[in-house]
Design a protein around this motif. Structure first.
Motif, PDB file in Angstrom:
ATOM      1  N   SER A  85       0.839  -1.189   0.000  1.00 18.43           N
ATOM      2  CA  SER A  85       0.000   0.000   0.000  1.00 18.43           C
ATOM      3  C   SER A  85       0.878   1.245   0.000  1.00 18.43           C
ATOM      4  O   SER A  85       2.055   1.187   0.364  1.00 18.43           O
ATOM      5  N   ILE A  86       0.297   2.339  -0.440  1.00 18.28           N
ATOM      6  CA  ILE A  86       0.951   3.638  -0.364  1.00 18.28           C
ATOM      7  C   ILE A  86      -0.045   4.607   0.266  1.00 18.28           C
ATOM      8  O   ILE A  86      -1.221   4.639  -0.109  1.00 18.28           O
ATOM      9  N   THR A  87       0.425   5.376   1.219  1.00 23.59           N
ATOM     10  CA  THR A  87      -0.384   6.429   1.832  1.00 23.59           C
ATOM     11  C   THR A  87       0.085   7.757   1.264  1.00 23.59           C
ATOM     12  O   THR A  87       1.289   8.037   1.215  1.00 23.59           O
ATOM     13  N   PHE A  88      -0.880   8.550   0.807  1.00 27.65           N
ATOM     14  CA  PHE A  88      -0.605   9.840   0.175  1.00 27.65           C
ATOM     15  C   PHE A  88      -1.259  10.963   0.977  1.00 27.65           C
ATOM     16  O   PHE A  88      -2.268  10.753   1.654  1.00 27.65           O
ATOM     17  N   TYR A  89      -0.698  12.163   0.841  1.00 25.70           N
ATOM     18  CA  TYR A  89      -1.357  13.344   1.383  1.00 25.70           C
ATOM     19  C   TYR A  89      -2.508  13.703   0.463  1.00 25.70           C
ATOM     20  O   TYR A  89      -2.401  13.598  -0.761  1.00 25.70           O
ATOM     21  N   GLN A  90      -3.619  14.098   1.062  1.00 22.83           N
ATOM     22  CA  GLN A  90      -4.771  14.425   0.239  1.00 22.83           C
ATOM     23  C   GLN A  90      -4.951  15.928   0.107  1.00 22.83           C
ATOM     24  O   GLN A  90      -4.498  16.699   0.951  1.00 22.83           O
ATOM     25  N   ASP A  91      -5.592  16.306  -0.984  1.00 20.06           N
ATOM     26  CA  ASP A  91      -5.918  17.695  -1.246  1.00 20.06           C
ATOM     27  C   ASP A  91      -7.257  18.014  -0.590  1.00 20.06           C
ATOM     28  O   ASP A  91      -8.180  17.185  -0.624  1.00 20.06           O
ATOM     29  N   LYS A  92      -7.363  19.177  -0.022  1.00 16.91           N
ATOM     30  CA  LYS A  92      -8.583  19.571   0.680  1.00 16.91           C
ATOM     31  C   LYS A  92      -9.809  19.502  -0.229  1.00 16.91           C
ATOM     32  O   LYS A  92     -10.895  19.130   0.192  1.00 16.91           O
ATOM     33  N   SER A  93      -9.634  19.828  -1.506  1.00 19.83           N
ATOM     34  CA  SER A  93     -10.755  19.809  -2.456  1.00 19.83           C
ATOM     35  C   SER A  93     -10.997  18.416  -3.048  1.00 19.83           C
ATOM     36  O   SER A  93     -11.971  18.214  -3.775  1.00 19.83           O
ATOM     37  N   GLY A  94     -10.101  17.449  -2.764  1.00 22.20           N
ATOM     38  CA  GLY A  94     -10.263  16.088  -3.280  1.00 22.20           C
ATOM     39  C   GLY A  94      -9.678  15.876  -4.660  1.00 22.20           C
ATOM     40  O   GLY A  94      -9.828  14.809  -5.233  1.00 22.20           O
ATOM     41  N   VAL A  95      -9.013  16.889  -5.220  1.00 21.85           N
ATOM     42  CA  VAL A  95      -8.394  16.739  -6.532  1.00 21.85           C
ATOM     43  C   VAL A  95      -6.942  16.320  -6.299  1.00 21.85           C
ATOM     44  O   VAL A  95      -6.044  17.149  -6.205  1.00 21.85           O
ATOM     45  N   ASP A  96      -6.748  15.018  -6.169  1.00 23.55           N
ATOM     46  CA  ASP A  96      -5.418  14.482  -5.889  1.00 23.55           C
ATOM     47  C   ASP A  96      -5.303  13.134  -6.588  1.00 23.55           C
ATOM     48  O   ASP A  96      -6.058  12.853  -7.513  1.00 23.55           O
ATOM     49  N   LEU A  97      -4.410  12.301  -6.128  1.00 25.99           N
ATOM     50  CA  LEU A  97      -4.148  11.036  -6.814  1.00 25.99           C
ATOM     51  C   LEU A  97      -5.325  10.062  -6.777  1.00 25.99           C
ATOM     52  O   LEU A  97      -5.354   9.099  -7.532  1.00 25.99           O
ATOM     53  N   ARG A  98      -6.333  10.345  -5.953  1.00 24.73           N
ATOM     54  CA  ARG A  98      -7.523   9.479  -5.928  1.00 24.73           C
ATOM     55  C   ARG A  98      -8.260   9.505  -7.261  1.00 24.73           C
ATOM     56  O   ARG A  98      -8.930   8.545  -7.608  1.00 24.73           O
ATOM     57  N   VAL A  99      -8.138  10.600  -8.013  1.00 22.37           N
ATOM     58  CA  VAL A  99      -8.812  10.653  -9.320  1.00 22.37           C
ATOM     59  C   VAL A  99      -8.053   9.837 -10.366  1.00 22.37           C
ATOM     60  O   VAL A  99      -8.629   9.421 -11.356  1.00 22.37           O
ATOM     61  N   LEU A 100      -6.777   9.603 -10.133  1.00 22.25           N
ATOM     62  CA  LEU A 100      -5.942   8.839 -11.065  1.00 22.25           C
ATOM     63  C   LEU A 100      -6.034   7.338 -10.811  1.00 22.25           C
ATOM     64  O   LEU A 100      -6.062   6.542 -11.746  1.00 22.25           O
ATOM     65  N   MET A 101      -6.073   6.960  -9.548  1.00 24.06           N
ATOM     66  CA  MET A 101      -6.043   5.548  -9.176  1.00 24.06           C
ATOM     67  C   MET A 101      -7.304   5.196  -8.406  1.00 24.06           C
ATOM     68  O   MET A 101      -7.321   5.206  -7.180  1.00 24.06           O
ATOM     69  N   THR A 102      -8.377   4.907  -9.126  1.00 27.09           N
ATOM     70  CA  THR A 102      -9.631   4.496  -8.514  1.00 27.09           C
ATOM     71  C   THR A 102      -9.633   2.982  -8.339  1.00 27.09           C
ATOM     72  O   THR A 102      -8.843   2.272  -8.965  1.00 27.09           O
ATOM     73  N   ASP A 136      -7.053  11.309  11.204  1.00 27.26           N
ATOM     74  CA  ASP A 136      -6.366  11.504  12.470  1.00 27.26           C
ATOM     75  C   ASP A 136      -6.325  13.000  12.717  1.00 27.26           C
ATOM     76  O   ASP A 136      -5.756  13.752  11.917  1.00 27.26           O
ATOM     77  N   ALA A 137      -6.908  13.439  13.800  1.00 26.84           N
ATOM     78  CA  ALA A 137      -7.011  14.870  14.094  1.00 26.84           C
ATOM     79  C   ALA A 137      -5.655  15.534  14.278  1.00 26.84           C
ATOM     80  O   ALA A 137      -5.538  16.751  14.168  1.00 26.84           O
ATOM     81  N   GLU A 138      -4.617  14.749  14.519  1.00 22.25           N
ATOM     82  CA  GLU A 138      -3.286  15.302  14.766  1.00 22.25           C
ATOM     83  C   GLU A 138      -2.366  15.191  13.555  1.00 22.25           C
ATOM     84  O   GLU A 138      -1.182  15.486  13.655  1.00 22.25           O
ATOM     85  N   GLN A 139      -2.883  14.744  12.424  1.00 23.68           N
ATOM     86  CA  GLN A 139      -2.068  14.540  11.229  1.00 23.68           C
ATOM     87  C   GLN A 139      -2.677  15.287  10.047  1.00 23.68           C
ATOM     88  O   GLN A 139      -3.865  15.561  10.035  1.00 23.68           O
ATOM     89  N   PRO A 140      -1.865  15.564   9.028  1.00 19.06           N
ATOM     90  CA  PRO A 140      -2.426  16.123   7.798  1.00 19.06           C
ATOM     91  C   PRO A 140      -3.373  15.108   7.153  1.00 19.06           C
ATOM     92  O   PRO A 140      -3.275  13.908   7.413  1.00 19.06           O
ATOM     93  N   GLY A 141      -4.282  15.599   6.301  1.00 19.00           N
ATOM     94  CA  GLY A 141      -5.196  14.709   5.606  1.00 19.00           C
ATOM     95  C   GLY A 141      -4.435  13.736   4.720  1.00 19.00           C
ATOM     96  O   GLY A 141      -3.549  14.127   3.961  1.00 19.00           O
ATOM     97  N   LYS A 142      -4.788  12.457   4.813  1.00 16.71           N
ATOM     98  CA  LYS A 142      -4.121  11.412   4.032  1.00 16.71           C
ATOM     99  C   LYS A 142      -5.162  10.410   3.551  1.00 16.71           C
ATOM    100  O   LYS A 142      -6.259  10.322   4.097  1.00 16.71           O
TER     101      LYS A 142
END
Length: 160
Positions: A85-102, A136-142
């Motif tokens: 698995s790979i964990t990525f940082y997410q974009d607040k608007s949701g336009v990130d690697l999730r649109v590339l790898m569904t 996780d409230a103490e981490q950046p969005g991932k």
């Protein structure tokens, strides 16, 4: 018999952070020799990378008991991938690697150790198994993407 030791000075050691590159390639015709065009079409993932696990293989050992001794030897058995698995940082608007790898998307993860043309890389044909946010409230969005490795990876491949 004397052997020639590998001299530490002959190895150019490096720190992986800032050096290793990870790519998502939608298509590679020959996994053992990706072309420059295929790599140019790939998306660099390490910019949004937070961590990864797996992307290695291991071998099951098959025991070989016998009647003439209590010793039980073994031989190499099936080769299998580790959970990856790979964990990525997410974009607040949701336009990130999730649109590339569904989920269910098939492609290639290329891990380029050293990150330079002519250097070595590993090529894994994968299918996206799951895409899920990690909260996780103490981490950046991932978000985490789990990958199923579909065939034996090609190792020590020259990066074009």
């Amino acid at each position: 018999m004397a052997f020639t030791p590998l001299q530490p000075a002959a190895i150019t050691r490096y720190f992986t952070a800032g050096t290793t590159r990870i790519y998502w390639a939608p298509a590679i015709s020959n996994q053992a020799a990706p072309s420059a065009a295929e790599m140019n079409a790939a998306t660099e993932l390490d910019v949004d990378w937070a961590e990864h696990t797996g992307f290695t293989i291991s071998t099951d050992m098959v025991e070989m008991p016998g009647l003439v001794t209590r010793f039980v030897g073994s031989i190499p058995g099936r080769i299998k991938p580790e959970a990856s698995s790979i964990t990525f940082y997410q974009d607040k608007s949701g336009v990130d690697l999730r649109v590339l790898m569904t989920a269910d998307t098939i492609g290639y993860i290329v891990i380029a150790d050293g990150g330079v043309a002519g250097g070595k890389c590993s090529v894994f044909k994968v299918q996206v198994a799951a895409v899920a946010p990690t909260r996780d409230a103490e981490q950046p969005g991932k978000f985490k993407i789990d990958y199923a490795i579909l065939q034996q990876p090609s190792e020590n491949v020259a990066l074009p």
